[in-house]
Scaffold this active site. Structure first.
Site, mmCIF file in Angstrom:
data_model
loop_
_atom_site.group_PDB
_atom_site.id
_atom_site.type_symbol
_atom_site.label_atom_id
_atom_site.label_comp_id
_atom_site.label_asym_id
_atom_site.label_seq_id
_atom_site.Cartn_x
_atom_site.Cartn_y
_atom_site.Cartn_z
ATOM 1 N N TRP A 185 0.855 -1.188 0.000
ATOM 2 C CA TRP A 185 0.000 0.000 0.000
ATOM 3 C C TRP A 185 0.894 1.243 0.000
ATOM 4 C CZ3 TRP A 185 -0.412 3.968 3.660
ATOM 5 C CH2 TRP A 185 -1.410 4.906 3.386
ATOM 6 N N LYS B 34 -16.396 5.794 -8.994
ATOM 7 C CA LYS B 34 -15.136 5.270 -8.447
ATOM 8 C C LYS B 34 -15.497 4.017 -7.663
ATOM 9 C CE LYS B 34 -11.343 6.510 -5.294
ATOM 10 N NZ LYS B 34 -10.806 7.585 -4.443
ATOM 11 N N TRP B 35 -14.989 2.893 -8.100
ATOM 12 C CA TRP B 35 -15.316 1.585 -7.497
ATOM 13 C C TRP B 35 -14.130 1.145 -6.660
ATOM 14 C CZ3 TRP B 35 -18.674 -2.485 -10.263
ATOM 15 C CH2 TRP B 35 -18.620 -3.716 -9.603
ATOM 16 N N ASP B 36 -14.310 1.237 -5.357
ATOM 17 C CA ASP B 36 -13.204 0.980 -4.427
ATOM 18 C C ASP B 36 -13.286 -0.444 -3.884
ATOM 19 O OD1 ASP B 36 -11.024 1.527 -2.825
ATOM 20 O OD2 ASP B 36 -11.915 3.268 -1.833
ATOM 21 N N ASP C 32 -16.535 11.218 -2.714
ATOM 22 C CA ASP C 32 -15.895 9.980 -2.260
ATOM 23 C C ASP C 32 -16.682 9.364 -1.105
ATOM 24 O OD1 ASP C 32 -13.455 8.206 -1.263
ATOM 25 O OD2 ASP C 32 -12.864 9.026 -3.196
ATOM 26 N N ASP C 33 -16.018 8.555 -0.335
ATOM 27 C CA ASP C 33 -16.594 7.787 0.767
ATOM 28 C C ASP C 33 -17.362 8.685 1.756
ATOM 29 O OD1 ASP C 33 -17.033 5.843 2.612
ATOM 30 O OD2 ASP C 33 -14.927 5.328 2.917
ATOM 31 N N ASP D 208 -2.852 5.506 -3.199
ATOM 32 C CA ASP D 208 -3.283 6.507 -2.221
ATOM 33 C C ASP D 208 -2.144 7.468 -1.920
ATOM 34 O OD1 ASP D 208 -5.854 5.786 -1.898
ATOM 35 O OD2 ASP D 208 -5.542 4.559 -0.117
ATOM 36 N N ARG E 36 -9.628 -2.844 7.871
ATOM 37 C CA ARG E 36 -10.264 -1.516 7.919
ATOM 38 C C ARG E 36 -11.686 -1.612 8.485
ATOM 39 N NH1 ARG E 36 -12.100 2.900 3.510
ATOM 40 N NH2 ARG E 36 -11.098 4.669 4.430
ATOM 41 N N CYS F 81 -10.361 1.073 -8.083
ATOM 42 C CA CYS F 81 -9.506 1.508 -6.990
ATOM 43 C C CYS F 81 -9.512 0.387 -5.969
ATOM 44 C CB CYS F 81 -10.129 2.780 -6.398
ATOM 45 S SG CYS F 81 -9.350 3.330 -4.870
HETATM 46 C C1 DGJ Z 1 -9.297 4.122 -0.432
HETATM 47 C C2 DGJ Z 1 -9.102 4.895 -1.690
HETATM 48 O O1 DGJ Z 1 -7.896 4.557 -2.287
HETATM 49 C C3 DGJ Z 1 -9.180 6.384 -1.386
HETATM 50 O O2 DGJ Z 1 -8.937 7.115 -2.542
HETATM 51 C C4 DGJ Z 1 -10.535 6.690 -0.816
HETATM 52 O O3 DGJ Z 1 -11.509 6.486 -1.778
HETATM 53 C C5 DGJ Z 1 -10.778 5.856 0.416
HETATM 54 N N1 DGJ Z 1 -10.573 4.449 0.153
HETATM 55 C C6 DGJ Z 1 -12.170 6.054 0.926
HETATM 56 O O4 DGJ Z 1 -12.494 5.200 1.931
#
Ligand code: DGJ
Length: 753
Positions: A200, A477-479, A367-368, A549, A444, A527
């Site tokens: 990471w 954005k699909w995380d 975002d989130d 990130d 997380r 993502c």
């Molecule tokens: C991890 C992503 O890489 C970030 O850009 C962001 O979207 C966070 N998650 C949000 O929880």
């Protein structure tokens, strides 16, 4: 481009203008590998590429024949059980306990075009004339099973794609414990293995090692391709450079557990293979069923590492990425994550969006934190309903306000996850991947939904479909923010539990496919805690990927440099974030942050409402500049010039050149200033030696248009005598500090005069 076949002995020769790939049917009906490399003229027989002679200490296939052993042959798709002692590409366990297979050539087909792989991502063609395909069917008489190997050669890309399929025509279940996508036995082992490894926030660092006797491998067992290892490796000759020399690239179009492996045997034959991770894998194949492997994309270049990268860039940009966004210029976006984290409301978002619009940004990404009761990372994943406390008018009102402010609207999801504190978990605790009676580990504070179950995918699909149909969303954005543990599905019988990681990825692909079908206008960006799923499989669905990130400009040099080994700039999400940087606390200038992020799909990840007037002005100029050169950056040919993984790593340089070589943008970056430095030159690449170019060093970060007037040079001079890197730091005695400072960057624009 051709696929030749010689009937006796039976050989196949896949050839385009630059590469050849030759394989043949061995005496026992298995396939042997003869050649992969620079194009060869076709001839009626290539048998002499394979030598056979008696050797002590091995086993032979036929009585009375002391020459023919699979141990001595170079194989094409080795199977387990007979005289080959190296690790196979395929292993099948039968009900009587036997693990032996004996697939013999049965038939083949050659046709124009390239078939799709059902349920799996793969490269494709727009027109049949772009590629030819060879499909070889081999049959195992005892198992009554077919093995179908598919090879495609492209006309315009020096790449061969391979995949394998096992079909059970028998009456008994088969257990597939190993099904790789490709394997090649190379005649010698004089290679270095290049891999993209990390973690990471430092993804895809370039590592290299000399291959040696025994097995060397990379892989993932984390349920996703991972930031630890990318599903790619290259084998280059020791004297191969960025521009010259032979290199073979192996890339897997897949997003889950994988293995990339090179085994060097006692005769220095190097078996290079790639495919699904066999560790903890088993697939029960019932009578009448078929199992399809993912696709491997094998590239050969005799123009060095950069030559290999450009083949991947072109192929993946043009024939892996799909849909409307493939050819469109990608929007400049602003994402609120580092600006607000979970702490925002409608007014805050609208004020960021309105300010960003004034600076020239085109897309706002929420975002989130917009759903459930998500004020931190402990709750609400799975509850994809907007949070009325933060967004009283919902996503639709917010999206409309952002759209009215003049920006497109994008939204974050993490579809594959669930929080324990969520309505979804309360209703369906068994939908989380877990082993009954054992504790569930978390990552997380979250748990993974069992995407091997159709009802789980259906449920998430309905929720996402609902949100996306009720608001003007143009980007998603699909995380995906954790790796798998305690791998077990409540829905699978015990003898199918090892199928879960692959079935999960098929579920992810299925959800992507449905959403792409329903919302073809939406641009998806994948993502996974940054770049933990930056792989070719994802690119089939999501044309761009959040690279890391870690947005620190210095860290990004290595990350983006490594990522460029395989992935084109149009896929590399690169944003300017605030300083001190949130990941490493480093302070770099806005200029350097911008000039690193220019080499990707550009955007911002900071609170523009807190910017000084000077910063706003500079940001505006950066955005204008990127818009002006966006087509060049996103569609041009990328060249790596100075490698941050070599020497002191203090310098990095790269450039992008337009298709017709009339324009180029060069970036040079220096981590620490060097006092009293010499006068260095930077050798650019890819220009037309006979064209005259006007070269401007983009001097001012206040206004990119206000640059040095520049000078005119032939392309040959710029490439072979080099560009003047500038006077650099000259000390205070010589009339004050001229150009200096740590973390500096310089851009040059080269345009046909
Ligand atoms: C991890 C992503 O890489 C970030 O850009 C962001 O979207 C966070 N998650 C949000 O929880």
């Amino acid at each position: 481009m051709m696929i030749f076949e010689n009937e006796s002995p039976r050989q196949f020769h896949l050839q385009n203008d630059e590469i050849s790939y030759v394989l043949h049917v061995l005496k026992n009906g298995h396939l042997g590998h003869l050649y992969f490399g620079t194009r060869l003229n076709h001839r009626e027989d290539f048998s002499h590429f394979q030598q056979e002679a008696e050797r002590a200490g091995t086993s032979y296939v036929y009585e009375g024949d002391m020459n023919f052993s699979l141990d001595l042959a170079r194989l094409e798709y080795p199977v387990y059980g007979s005289t080959d002692y190296r690790e196979p590409a395929l292993q099948i366990e039968q009900l009587n306990g036997s693990r032996i297979s004996d697939f013999k050539y049965a038939s083949h087909r050659i046709y124009a075009g390239k078939p799709e792989l059902e349920g799996l991502p793969a490269t494709y063609v727009d027109e049949e004339e772009e590629a030819r395909t060879l499909e070889i069917t081999l049959h195992d008489r005892v198992m009554e099973a077919d093995l179908i190997l598919t090879y495609t050669i492209f006309k315009n890309y020096n790449a061969i794609t391979r995949s394998s399929k096992v079909v059970n025509h028998g009456r008994e279940d088969l257990n597939l414990s190993r099904v790789l996508s490709a394997s090649i036995d190379m005649p010698d082992s004089d290679y270095e293995m290049i891999q993209l490894s990390g973690s990471w926030s430092r993804e895809r660092h370039v590592k290299s090692r000399r291959i040696e006797s025994g097995v060397q491998s990379i892989g993932s067992t984390r349920g996703t391709s991972s930031s630890q290892q990318n599903p790619f490796y290259a084998l280059k000759r020791p004297n191969t450079t960025e521009d010259v020399g032979d290199v073979i690239g192996m890339s897997l179009v897949y997003s889950g557990n994988f293995l990339g492996q090179v085994e060097v045997d006692h005769y220095d034959v190097a078996r290079a293979s790639i495919g699904l991770q066999p560790f903890d894998f088993n697939w029960k194949l019932e009578p009448g069923e078929a199992f399809q492997s993912p696709e491997a994309v094998i590239v050969f270049s005799n123009q060095g590492m950069n030559g290999m990268s450009q083949i991947y860039h072109n192929l993946y940009h043009q024939r892996l990425v799909r849909g409307k966004w493939r050819d469109r210029e990608r929007p400049i976006l602003i994402n609120n994550w580092e600006a607000t984290y979970f702490d925002f409301d409608e007014d805050k978002i609208v004020s960021i969006a309105s300010q960003a619009k004034e600076l020239g940004v085109e897309l706002f990404v929420l975002d989130d934190g917009w759903f459930g009761k998500r004020d931190d990372d402990t709750t609400s994943l799975g509850d994809w309903f907007y949070d009325e406390r933060k967004l009283p008018g919902g996503i639709s009102r917010l999206a409309e306000k952002v759209t009215e402010a003049g920006l497109d609207f994008g939204l974050w999801f993490e579809p594959e996850m669930v929080s324990k504190q969520s309505e979804l978990f309360e209703k369906h605790p068994d939908w989380a991947i877990q082993v009954e009676g054992r504790p569930m580990s978390h990552g997380r504070n979250q748990y993974i939904l069992d995407f091997s179950r159709k009802e789980v995918v259906d449920y998430i699909y309905e929720l996402m479909h609902d949100v996306l149909s009720n608001a003007p969303v143009t980007y998603v954005k699909w995380d995906m923010n954790r790796y798998m543990t305690e791998i077990s599905s409540a829905a699978l019988p015990s003898d199918r539990q090892k199928e879960l990681p692959h079935r999960y990825i098929l579920g992810v692909y299925d959800l992507y496919e449905r959403l792409i079908r329903d919302f073809p206008e939406i641009l998806f960006e994948s993502c996974a805690s940054g770049g933990a799923r930056f792989d070719p499989g994802m690119l089939y669905y999501a044309p761009q990927t959040w690279t890391s990130d870690d947005t620190d400009a210095v860290e990004r040099l290595k990350i983006q440099y490594g990522t460029s080994m395989v992935y084109p700039l149009s896929t590399i999400g690169a944003h300017v974030s605030e300083v001190p940087n949130h990941q490493v606390k480093r302070i770099t200038s806005l200029k350097t942050r911008g000039e690193v992020a220019f080499f990707g799909t550009f955007g911002y990840e900071l609170d523009v409402t807190n910017m000084s007037e000077a910063e706003k002005e500079e940001t505006k100029n950066q955005i204008d500049f990127y818009k002006q050169h966006r087509e060049l950056i996103q569609k041009g040919d990328f060249y790596r010039l100075v490698n941050p993984f070599e020497g002191t790593g203090n310098d990095t340089a790269w450039m992008v050149v337009s298709d017709n070589r009339d324009k180029a943008l060069v970036g040079h970056y220096r981590v620490l200033a060097r006092p009293n430095d010499g006068f260095h030159r930077l050798y650019v690449k890819g220009l037309d030696p006979d064209k005259k170019y006007h070269v401007r060093q983009l001097a001012s970060h206040e206004d990119y248009n206000e640059s040095h007037s520049g000078s005119t040079h032939f392309g040959d001079e710029l490439m072979f005598a080099g560009l003047n890197l500038g006077a650099g730091y000259s000390g205070t005695q010589a009339g004050g500090i001229k150009e200096s400072g740590d973390f500096s960057s310089t851009l040059w624009l080269i345009e046909e005069a």
